[in-house]
Scaffold this motif. Structure first.
Motif, PDB file in Angstrom:
ATOM      1  N   LEU A  51       4.001   7.279  -8.578  1.00  0.00           N
ATOM      2  CA  LEU A  51       3.806   5.983  -7.914  1.00  0.00           C
ATOM      3  C   LEU A  51       5.075   5.143  -7.953  1.00  0.00           C
ATOM      4  O   LEU A  51       5.297   4.303  -7.070  1.00  0.00           O
ATOM      5  CB  LEU A  51       2.651   5.226  -8.573  1.00  0.00           C
ATOM      6  CG  LEU A  51       1.255   5.821  -8.386  1.00  0.00           C
ATOM      7  CD1 LEU A  51       0.210   4.947  -9.061  1.00  0.00           C
ATOM      8  CD2 LEU A  51       0.919   6.010  -6.915  1.00  0.00           C
ATOM      9  N   PRO A  55       7.259   4.474  -3.074  1.00  0.00           N
ATOM     10  CA  PRO A  55       7.679   3.369  -2.196  1.00  0.00           C
ATOM     11  C   PRO A  55       9.127   3.504  -1.723  1.00  0.00           C
ATOM     12  O   PRO A  55       9.434   3.193  -0.564  1.00  0.00           O
ATOM     13  CB  PRO A  55       7.490   2.128  -3.076  1.00  0.00           C
ATOM     14  CG  PRO A  55       6.438   2.523  -4.053  1.00  0.00           C
ATOM     15  CD  PRO A  55       6.699   3.968  -4.339  1.00  0.00           C
ATOM     16  N   GLY A  61       1.523   3.544   1.358  1.00  0.00           N
ATOM     17  CA  GLY A  61       0.385   3.609   0.465  1.00  0.00           C
ATOM     18  C   GLY A  61      -0.158   5.015   0.415  1.00  0.00           C
ATOM     19  O   GLY A  61       0.324   5.915   1.116  1.00  0.00           O
ATOM     20  N   ALA A  76      -2.284  -0.093 -11.469  1.00  0.00           N
ATOM     21  CA  ALA A  76      -2.055  -1.082 -10.406  1.00  0.00           C
ATOM     22  C   ALA A  76      -1.891  -2.486 -10.969  1.00  0.00           C
ATOM     23  O   ALA A  76      -2.597  -2.882 -11.895  1.00  0.00           O
ATOM     24  CB  ALA A  76      -3.206  -1.050  -9.409  1.00  0.00           C
ATOM     25  N   THR A  93      -1.999   0.477  -1.961  1.00  0.00           N
ATOM     26  CA  THR A  93      -1.015  -0.031  -1.004  1.00  0.00           C
ATOM     27  C   THR A  93       0.197  -0.522  -1.772  1.00  0.00           C
ATOM     28  O   THR A  93       0.061  -1.252  -2.759  1.00  0.00           O
ATOM     29  CB  THR A  93      -1.606  -1.176  -0.165  1.00  0.00           C
ATOM     30  OG1 THR A  93      -2.776  -0.699   0.524  1.00  0.00           O
ATOM     31  CG2 THR A  93      -0.597  -1.684   0.854  1.00  0.00           C
ATOM     32  N   PHE A  94       1.386  -0.111  -1.335  1.00  0.00           N
ATOM     33  CA  PHE A  94       2.625  -0.510  -2.001  1.00  0.00           C
ATOM     34  C   PHE A  94       3.151  -1.786  -1.354  1.00  0.00           C
ATOM     35  O   PHE A  94       3.434  -1.816  -0.157  1.00  0.00           O
ATOM     36  CB  PHE A  94       3.663   0.603  -1.908  1.00  0.00           C
ATOM     37  CG  PHE A  94       3.188   1.908  -2.487  1.00  0.00           C
ATOM     38  CD1 PHE A  94       2.567   1.945  -3.730  1.00  0.00           C
ATOM     39  CD2 PHE A  94       3.344   3.095  -1.783  1.00  0.00           C
ATOM     40  CE1 PHE A  94       2.125   3.146  -4.266  1.00  0.00           C
ATOM     41  CE2 PHE A  94       2.904   4.299  -2.313  1.00  0.00           C
ATOM     42  CZ  PHE A  94       2.291   4.323  -3.564  1.00  0.00           C
ATOM     43  N   ARG A  95       3.263  -2.833  -2.156  1.00  0.00           N
ATOM     44  CA  ARG A  95       3.741  -4.118  -1.652  1.00  0.00           C
ATOM     45  C   ARG A  95       5.262  -4.160  -1.590  1.00  0.00           C
ATOM     46  O   ARG A  95       5.944  -3.343  -2.206  1.00  0.00           O
ATOM     47  CB  ARG A  95       3.211  -5.248  -2.542  1.00  0.00           C
ATOM     48  CG  ARG A  95       1.694  -5.406  -2.461  1.00  0.00           C
ATOM     49  CD  ARG A  95       1.221  -6.633  -3.210  1.00  0.00           C
ATOM     50  NE  ARG A  95      -0.179  -6.938  -2.909  1.00  0.00           N
ATOM     51  CZ  ARG A  95      -0.822  -8.000  -3.377  1.00  0.00           C
ATOM     52  NH1 ARG A  95      -0.211  -8.855  -4.194  1.00  0.00           N
ATOM     53  NH2 ARG A  95      -2.091  -8.213  -3.046  1.00  0.00           N
ATOM     54  N   GLY A  98       7.328  -3.989  -4.696  1.00  0.00           N
ATOM     55  CA  GLY A  98       7.249  -2.783  -5.499  1.00  0.00           C
ATOM     56  C   GLY A  98       5.988  -2.646  -6.309  1.00  0.00           C
ATOM     57  O   GLY A  98       5.788  -1.615  -6.967  1.00  0.00           O
ATOM     58  N   THR A  99       5.113  -3.642  -6.285  1.00  0.00           N
ATOM     59  CA  THR A  99       3.877  -3.560  -7.046  1.00  0.00           C
ATOM     60  C   THR A  99       2.807  -2.808  -6.246  1.00  0.00           C
ATOM     61  O   THR A  99       2.913  -2.622  -5.036  1.00  0.00           O
ATOM     62  CB  THR A  99       3.355  -4.954  -7.425  1.00  0.00           C
ATOM     63  OG1 THR A  99       3.160  -5.728  -6.228  1.00  0.00           O
ATOM     64  CG2 THR A  99       4.347  -5.673  -8.329  1.00  0.00           C
ATOM     65  N   VAL A 100       1.770  -2.400  -6.961  1.00  0.00           N
ATOM     66  CA  VAL A 100       0.710  -1.585  -6.368  1.00  0.00           C
ATOM     67  C   VAL A 100      -0.582  -2.390  -6.273  1.00  0.00           C
ATOM     68  O   VAL A 100      -1.027  -3.005  -7.243  1.00  0.00           O
ATOM     69  CB  VAL A 100       0.462  -0.317  -7.215  1.00  0.00           C
ATOM     70  CG1 VAL A 100      -0.689   0.505  -6.624  1.00  0.00           C
ATOM     71  CG2 VAL A 100       1.724   0.529  -7.290  1.00  0.00           C
ATOM     72  N   TRP A 259      -1.785   0.636   6.218  1.00  0.00           N
ATOM     73  CA  TRP A 259      -0.504   1.335   6.144  1.00  0.00           C
ATOM     74  C   TRP A 259       0.189   1.469   7.491  1.00  0.00           C
ATOM     75  O   TRP A 259       1.406   1.394   7.570  1.00  0.00           O
ATOM     76  CB  TRP A 259      -0.717   2.737   5.555  1.00  0.00           C
ATOM     77  CG  TRP A 259      -1.419   2.743   4.237  1.00  0.00           C
ATOM     78  CD1 TRP A 259      -1.315   1.804   3.250  1.00  0.00           C
ATOM     79  CD2 TRP A 259      -2.363   3.704   3.768  1.00  0.00           C
ATOM     80  NE1 TRP A 259      -2.129   2.136   2.197  1.00  0.00           N
ATOM     81  CE2 TRP A 259      -2.788   3.300   2.484  1.00  0.00           C
ATOM     82  CE3 TRP A 259      -2.893   4.887   4.308  1.00  0.00           C
ATOM     83  CZ2 TRP A 259      -3.712   4.029   1.736  1.00  0.00           C
ATOM     84  CZ3 TRP A 259      -3.806   5.614   3.567  1.00  0.00           C
ATOM     85  CH2 TRP A 259      -4.204   5.182   2.290  1.00  0.00           C
TER      86      TRP A 259
END
Length: 278
Positions: A51, A55, A61, A76, A93-95, A98-100, A259
Motif C-alpha cells: 500500500l 500510489p 485505489g 487506513a 482509495t489513495f488520497r 498519500g493517506t488511505v 477511481w
C-alpha cells in the motif's frame, strides 16, 4: 501536471480467480475511459509495504479481498463508519496526500443486488435469516438493519462468532445454534447464505431448508456455481432467488466511480463480463 493513465486493482491471496478485473475492464471499455485494473497477489504480512508503493505507481485505489480485509482496515488513516462497524474494508482509495481511505461496499452491493433480483422484497416484510457470521455476514447484517429489517436471525458453525456479531449489532440480532439452523427460516421473509458451503470445491450445505416458504426471497453470496443447491432448493419451495453475482457487480461500482471518475452501468452486460463473456 501529469498524464498518467489511472490504475486500480484487486489485492488478495489468492487473487487469480477474481472476476473483478474482467468486470472493471468491461466498464472502462464501455465508458471509453483510459485506465487499467489488475489483480495483484499480496500476502497479509506484505500489505503495508504494498500500500505504501502503489500510489507512487499511479494507482488511484484498490479492492481488497480475503484474507486482507481486516488488515486493510487497520492500516487506513481514514475509515468510514460502515467499514468500522463491519470490521473490514474492501475498497481503498489513495488520497493526494498519500493517506488511505477505507470503505466497505459489500453491504451496499448486497442490498442493491437483492432489490434488483427480488423487487417485491420489503425490509418490513418480516425477519431475515442469515447463515454464517464471518466478514460477509457482518456486512449483510449491517445492511439489513440499516434498511429496517425488524429481526435478523444468525446461525454459524462456530457459535462464538455469531454471539460476537450479536454483541456488536444489538438486540435485533438473535442467534441460533448450528444444530438447529434450519429453524431460522420459519416465517422469515428473507434467507441468506453467506457461507462458502455449496460453493464449487467446498463441502455441501447440510442445513434443512424446508422452512423457506413461498414468497420469501433467498440469496446466496456464492456465485460459482450461479445456481447453488441452496438456491435450487429455495426455488423448489416457491422462493424468489437471487444469485451472488449481482452483489459482486454492485459492490464494485462505487470504487470504480471513485477511481476512474464515472459511474458504471450495473446491467446484464456487466454480469456477462464478470462471468468472462464480455
Amino acid at each position: 501536471m501529469t498524464d498518467r493513465i489511472p490504475l486500480a486493482g484487486v489485492l488478495g491471496a489468492p487473487v487469480s480467480h477474481s472476476r473483478s478485473p474482467a468486470l472493471h475492464a468491461h466498464w472502462l471499455r464501455s465508458l471509453g475511459l483510459r485506465g487499467h485494473y489488475v489483480p495483484i497477489h499480496v500476502e497479509n504480512e506484505d500489505l503495508a509495504r504494498v500500500l505504501g508503493v502503489l500510489p507512487g505507481l499511479g494507482f488511484a485505489g484498490v479492492n481488497v479481498t480475503v484474507p486482507l480485509k481486516e488488515r486493510a482496515l487497520e492500516l487506513a488513516e481514514h475509515v468510514t463508519d460502515r467499514a468500522a462497524l463491519i470490521g473490514a474494508a474492501n475498497t481503498l482509495t489513495f488520497r493526494a496526500d498519500g493517506t488511505v481511505h477505507a470503505d466497505n461496499t459489500d453491504g451496499h452491493g448486497f442490498i442493491q443486488a437483492l432489490r434488483q433480483g427480488a423487487p417485491d422484497w420489503s425490509p418490513g416484510a418480516g425477519p431475515a435469516a442469515v447463515l454464517g457470521a464471518g466478514g460477509a455476514a457482518r456486512a449483510v447484517v449491517a445492511a439489513l438493519l440499516e434498511a429496517g429489517v425488524p429481526e435478523v436471525r444468525v446461525a454459524n458453525r462456530s457459535r462464538g462468532r455469531a454471539d460476537a456479531l450479536r454483541a456488536d449489532f444489538g438486540p435485533r440480532v438473535s442467534v441460533v445454534d448450528w444444530g438447529r439452523a434450519g429453524s431460522i427460516f420459519d416465517d422469515a421473509a428473507l434467507a441468506v447464505n453467506t457461507t462458502s458451503l455449496g460453493m464449487t470445491g467446498q463441502p455441501p450445505l447440510r442445513v434443512p431448508l424446508d422452512g423457506i416458504g413461498p414468497g420469501a426471497a433467498a440469496m446466496d453470496l456464492v456465485y460459482a456455481p450461479l445456481r447453488t443447491p441452496f438456491l435450487q432448493e429455495a426455488a423448489a419451495g416457491g422462493a424468489v432467488t437471487v444469485d451472488g453475482l449481482g452483489m459482486l457487480v454492485h459492490q464494485g461500482a462505487p470504487g470504480f466511480e471513485r477511481w476512474f471518475g464515472k459511474r458504471p452501468m450495473v446491467d446484464e452486460a456487466a454480469r456477462r463480463a464478470a462471468l468472462g463473456f464480455g
